[in-house]
Motif scaffolding. Sequence first.
Motif, mmCIF file in Angstrom:
data_model
loop_
_atom_site.group_PDB
_atom_site.id
_atom_site.type_symbol
_atom_site.label_atom_id
_atom_site.label_comp_id
_atom_site.label_asym_id
_atom_site.label_seq_id
_atom_site.Cartn_x
_atom_site.Cartn_y
_atom_site.Cartn_z
ATOM 1 N N UNK A 25 -47.600 -23.781 -3.116
ATOM 2 C CA UNK A 25 -46.632 -23.723 -4.196
ATOM 3 C C UNK A 25 -45.750 -22.504 -3.958
ATOM 4 N N UNK A 26 -44.451 -22.673 -4.105
ATOM 5 C CA UNK A 26 -43.543 -21.543 -3.902
ATOM 6 C C UNK A 26 -42.303 -21.768 -4.757
ATOM 7 N N UNK A 27 -41.342 -20.868 -4.644
ATOM 8 C CA UNK A 27 -40.153 -20.947 -5.484
ATOM 9 C C UNK A 27 -38.905 -21.180 -4.661
ATOM 10 N N UNK A 28 -37.971 -21.889 -5.255
ATOM 11 C CA UNK A 28 -36.708 -22.178 -4.584
ATOM 12 C C UNK A 28 -35.554 -21.822 -5.500
ATOM 13 N N UNK A 29 -34.508 -21.277 -4.896
ATOM 14 C CA UNK A 29 -33.245 -21.118 -5.620
ATOM 15 C C UNK A 29 -32.264 -22.146 -5.039
ATOM 16 N N UNK A 30 -31.035 -22.112 -5.473
ATOM 17 C CA UNK A 30 -30.066 -23.109 -5.014
ATOM 18 C C UNK A 30 -29.889 -23.019 -3.496
ATOM 19 N N UNK A 31 -29.901 -21.793 -2.963
ATOM 20 C CA UNK A 31 -29.740 -21.591 -1.516
ATOM 21 C C UNK A 31 -30.909 -22.219 -0.745
ATOM 22 N N UNK A 32 -32.129 -22.019 -1.234
ATOM 23 C CA UNK A 32 -33.310 -22.572 -0.556
ATOM 24 C C UNK A 32 -33.285 -24.098 -0.569
ATOM 25 N N UNK A 39 -31.459 -28.602 6.770
ATOM 26 C CA UNK A 39 -32.222 -28.472 8.021
ATOM 27 C C UNK A 39 -33.370 -29.467 8.134
ATOM 28 N N UNK A 40 -33.854 -29.972 6.999
ATOM 29 C CA UNK A 40 -35.014 -30.854 7.029
ATOM 30 C C UNK A 40 -36.332 -30.098 7.108
ATOM 31 N N UNK A 51 -35.522 -12.616 -0.770
ATOM 32 C CA UNK A 51 -34.683 -13.277 0.249
ATOM 33 C C UNK A 51 -35.167 -14.681 0.566
ATOM 34 N N UNK A 52 -34.264 -15.421 1.211
ATOM 35 C CA UNK A 52 -34.569 -16.762 1.709
ATOM 36 C C UNK A 52 -35.559 -16.655 2.872
ATOM 37 N N UNK A 53 -36.521 -17.551 2.904
ATOM 38 C CA UNK A 53 -37.386 -17.621 4.092
ATOM 39 C C UNK A 53 -37.708 -19.069 4.390
ATOM 40 N N UNK A 54 -37.889 -19.346 5.678
ATOM 41 C CA UNK A 54 -38.330 -20.676 6.074
ATOM 42 C C UNK A 54 -39.832 -20.600 6.264
ATOM 43 N N UNK A 55 -40.572 -21.498 5.610
ATOM 44 C CA UNK A 55 -42.016 -21.576 5.802
ATOM 45 C C UNK A 55 -42.265 -21.804 7.296
ATOM 46 N N UNK A 56 -43.078 -20.924 7.906
ATOM 47 C CA UNK A 56 -43.386 -21.055 9.330
ATOM 48 C C UNK A 56 -42.434 -20.296 10.224
ATOM 49 N N UNK A 57 -41.532 -19.518 9.643
ATOM 50 C CA UNK A 57 -40.527 -18.837 10.468
ATOM 51 C C UNK A 57 -41.182 -17.871 11.459
ATOM 52 N N UNK A 58 -42.336 -17.290 11.071
ATOM 53 C CA UNK A 58 -43.041 -16.430 12.031
ATOM 54 C C UNK A 58 -44.262 -17.125 12.635
ATOM 55 N N UNK A 63 -42.936 -26.834 7.641
ATOM 56 C CA UNK A 63 -43.160 -28.041 6.842
ATOM 57 C C UNK A 63 -41.925 -28.929 6.976
ATOM 58 N N UNK A 64 -42.080 -30.040 7.672
ATOM 59 C CA UNK A 64 -40.970 -30.976 7.854
ATOM 60 C C UNK A 64 -40.845 -31.845 6.607
ATOM 61 N N UNK A 65 -39.668 -31.918 6.093
ATOM 62 C CA UNK A 65 -39.442 -32.669 4.846
ATOM 63 C C UNK A 65 -39.377 -34.171 5.107
ATOM 64 N N UNK A 66 -40.216 -34.910 4.403
ATOM 65 C CA UNK A 66 -40.156 -36.371 4.457
ATOM 66 C C UNK A 66 -39.375 -36.886 3.244
ATOM 67 N N UNK A 67 -39.640 -36.297 2.085
ATOM 68 C CA UNK A 67 -38.972 -36.739 0.854
ATOM 69 C C UNK A 67 -39.036 -35.608 -0.158
ATOM 70 N N UNK A 68 -38.036 -35.520 -0.997
ATOM 71 C CA UNK A 68 -38.048 -34.549 -2.089
ATOM 72 C C UNK A 68 -38.017 -35.327 -3.398
#
Lengths: 111, 111
Positions: A25-32, A39-40, A51-58, A63-68
């Motif tokens: 569970x995490x939080x998103x703003x409009x940018x995220x 990007x998917x 700040x913005x971060x991509x899960x798995x960036x390091x 997490x590849x998006x299949x559906x939102x």
Amino acid sequence: MPKFDANGLLTAVAIDHRTGALLMLAHMDAEAIAKTRETGFAHFHSRSRGRLWMKGESSGHVLKIIEIRVDCDQDALELRVEPAGPACHTLAPTCFYRRIDDEGLLQRVID
Amino acid sequence: MPKFDANGLLTAVAIDHRTGALLMLAHMDAEAIAKTRETGFAHFHSRSRGRLWMKGESSGHVLKIIEIRVDCDQDALELRVEPAGPACHTLAPTCFYRRIDDEGLLQRVID
């Protein structure tokens, strides 16, 4: 458009689209949200780092998006994803790997 | 003890323990957690009404607690539940019944 809280955030829940398991569970703003759709791959807004971060960036455990999906009052998102590895930074498959027992103690239920 | 945010709340996600389906997301304060553990039925804190409520208190669609899990940083709970009826106030089985399509429009995916 989704409904953001006073801090411009909403809650997102990542679900493994194959197993249905709750991953994190995490939080998103409009940018995220925009970056995730563009990007998917799941992006979040870190409240602690501001700040913005991509899960798995390091870690590479993206997490590849299949559906939102969106909930009835449009203030929470369900990200149905394909995880590239353990979802938790502890390397557990899910962040929710412990249950609370009757005495209020934490017991590990998922290895 | 769980970690509450500045408003004394944390996020709770209800999961159908039989199907694994994500049902709903709501907020809990210390009182809601205590009441949930004491009664065995999911209680939340309504941010809009500023009070404790039991899910299903008017509809009868209560969520019976099977297990409570906590995430790695202890600021979110997974309620593994047995729902007595539709989890959503719209009478959908889950609050997350619509997906966001490529154009950003909402499409119903669960009846």
